[in-house]
Motif scaffolding. Structure first.
Motif, PDB file in Angstrom:
ATOM      1  N   UNK A  76       0.827  -1.210   0.000  1.00  0.00           N
ATOM      2  CA  UNK A  76       0.000   0.000   0.000  1.00  0.00           C
ATOM      3  C   UNK A  76       0.863   1.262   0.000  1.00  0.00           C
ATOM      4  N   UNK A  77       1.985   1.213   0.700  1.00  0.00           N
ATOM      5  CA  UNK A  77       2.902   2.364   0.667  1.00  0.00           C
ATOM      6  C   UNK A  77       3.459   2.559  -0.743  1.00  0.00           C
ATOM      7  N   UNK A  78       3.753   1.461  -1.406  1.00  0.00           N
ATOM      8  CA  UNK A  78       4.241   1.551  -2.780  1.00  0.00           C
ATOM      9  C   UNK A  78       3.182   2.196  -3.673  1.00  0.00           C
ATOM     10  N   UNK A  79       1.906   1.775  -3.499  1.00  0.00           N
ATOM     11  CA  UNK A  79       0.838   2.382  -4.293  1.00  0.00           C
ATOM     12  C   UNK A  79       0.662   3.850  -3.953  1.00  0.00           C
ATOM     13  N   UNK A  80       0.837   4.201  -2.676  1.00  0.00           N
ATOM     14  CA  UNK A  80       0.747   5.612  -2.287  1.00  0.00           C
ATOM     15  C   UNK A  80       1.829   6.429  -2.996  1.00  0.00           C
ATOM     16  N   UNK A  81       3.044   5.903  -3.023  1.00  0.00           N
ATOM     17  CA  UNK A  81       4.133   6.592  -3.722  1.00  0.00           C
ATOM     18  C   UNK A  81       3.821   6.734  -5.205  1.00  0.00           C
ATOM     19  N   UNK A  82       3.233   5.702  -5.786  1.00  0.00           N
ATOM     20  CA  UNK A  82       2.857   5.747  -7.197  1.00  0.00           C
ATOM     21  C   UNK A  82       1.824   6.835  -7.437  1.00  0.00           C
TER      22      UNK A  82
END
Length: 419
Positions: free
Chosen positions: A133-139
């Protein structure tokens, strides 16, 4: 395989027929779900959705089925329908990470980066510190043009998992995106089969990327004809509108090894079918007059390859001098990692091999053929860019028409990107 496909089709047909008659679903939802998945993965999306919707008439809280239904909507660009499906599930139960992930992706694909960021923040309340989810937030932050915030989000992943490959690769990408400054050095050397001593060329540059485009300042130092000369140049690449940008160049020198003054302009535009075209000119001013060179280009992007042609047309006393080159690039991971081949015919008007004083008209009509290959790559997470190019030219001798020199060349370049 054919029998299996027919079976899927018949099952789906029976389900859809019963739905059309207003009948209730009375089958095995897991078996029907498996059939719907097979249909969806075989590009039978409408039939798959009919089956999924029919199952949901009896099992409205079978969230795996509704989540897959939403995914099929996303795949086909039906983002509003997908949004409704995912929202329904999350309102029932927010403890479904895969549903959050699918919903966030749906908003990113729909170009709704603010929605995606809001969903990521909401999901993280239920799954704190979750790497996916953090990766998606960064995206989402990248899509919202917030690279610095995206970098900070990725750091949260790296703090808990320093070896997270996806986060490391994303950080390298962001470091590249946030590195607005570039310094570089290049050196080229030419060796002649007869008459001339080797000629040496050096260049130092500083460039900066801005919201208006990029700017590069360059100092060129040449060692030729037992003399050393210096030229100062500025290149500008202003962005005008999407798909349209320009190139502007200004240069000056007090050495006979260079034109006294040079100026250039060219306009580049994107065209349909992955084509790009440009049109412009170069002007070289000497003490005896100014040589104007009309040029342009036509390029075609296909897959990871780029093929382009650039002609040069120079008006002179006897009509026009014409030359050109065909260039091919094969890209690897990005625009800084590629291999190249170039073939040229005719005198290259922008070369600085000659003492032009009083010889401009005779020099631009010289016959020439050239061939070169290059390899360009990056290291240290794209911070360092390297290049090597080797070539051979067959060049007519300016003071002995009809006689030719073979010229062997080797060039090496190095660039450093930093914030």
């Amino acid at each position: 395989m054919l029998r299996f496909n027919i079976t899927i089709f018949l099952c789906a047909f029976m389900l859809v027929t019963l739905s059309g008659q207003g009948s209730k679903y009375n089958g095995d939802p897991d078996a029907s779900f498996a059939i719907a998945r097979e249909l969806a993965f075989n590009q039978e999306r409408n039939e798959a959705r009919d089956t999924l919707l029919f199952i949901l008439t009896k099992f409205p809280n079978y969230h795996d089925i509704r989540e897959f239904l939403g995914a099929t909507y996303s795949w086909d660009g039906l983002y509003a329908d997908a949004r409704k499906a995912f929202s329904f599930i999350i309102k029932k139960t927010a403890e479904r990470k895969d549903t959050w992930k699918a919903w966030i992706n749906n908003e990113l694909w729909a170009g709704q980066s603010l929605n995606a960021l809001d969903l990521a923040n909401r999901a993280l309340l239920h799954f704190p510190h979750d790497a996916d989810l953090l990766y998606q937030k960064a995206n989402a932050q990248i899509h919202g043009d917030k690279p610095a915030e995206a970098f900070a989000t990725l750091q949260l992943i790296r703090d808990r998992d320093p070896s997270n490959v996806k986060a490391i690769n994303f950080e390298n990408f962001l470091n590249d995106k946030l590195s607005f400054n570039r310094v570089g050095f290049s050196t080229s050397h030419e060796f002649y089969s007869k008459i001339f001593n080797p000629m040496h060329y050096y260049a130092f540059k500083y460039g900066r990327q801005t919201k208006f485009g990029s700017a590069i300042a360059r100092v060129n130092i040449h060692r030729r004809f037992e003399s050393t000369g210096t030229q100062f140049e500025v290149d500008l690449y202003p962005r005008i509108i999407k798909g349209l940008y320009a190139y502007v160049n200004l240069g000056t020198s007090g050495s006979f090894l260079f034109p006294d003054f040079r100026y250039s302009a060219e306009l580049f535009t994107s065209l349909p079918h992955s084509l790009e075209a440009s049109l412009g000119f170069r002007a070289l001013k000497y003490s005896t007059g100014t040589t104007v060179i009309y040029t342009g280009s036509v390029g075609w992007y296909t897959g990871n390859s780029y093929l382009y042609f650039r002609p040069y047309i120079i008006p002179n006393d006897s009509g026009f001098s014409k030359s050109g080159s065909i260039n091919f690039r094969k890209y690897r991971s990005d625009a800084y990692n590629y291999s190249s081949i170039s073939i040229g015919v005719g005198f290259s008007p922008l070369t600085d091999r000659f003492d032009y004083t009083g010889l401009e008209n005779s020099i631009i009509n010289l016959k020439s053929q050239s061939f070169s290959v290059g390899h360009y790559f990056t290291t240290s997470g794209n911070k360092l860019a390297w290049g090597i190019n080797a070539g051979i030219s067959r060049q007519e001798i300016s003071f002995n028409p009809g006689h030719f020199n073979l010229i062997y060349s080797l060039s090496i370049s190095w660039d450093l990107k930093f914030k």
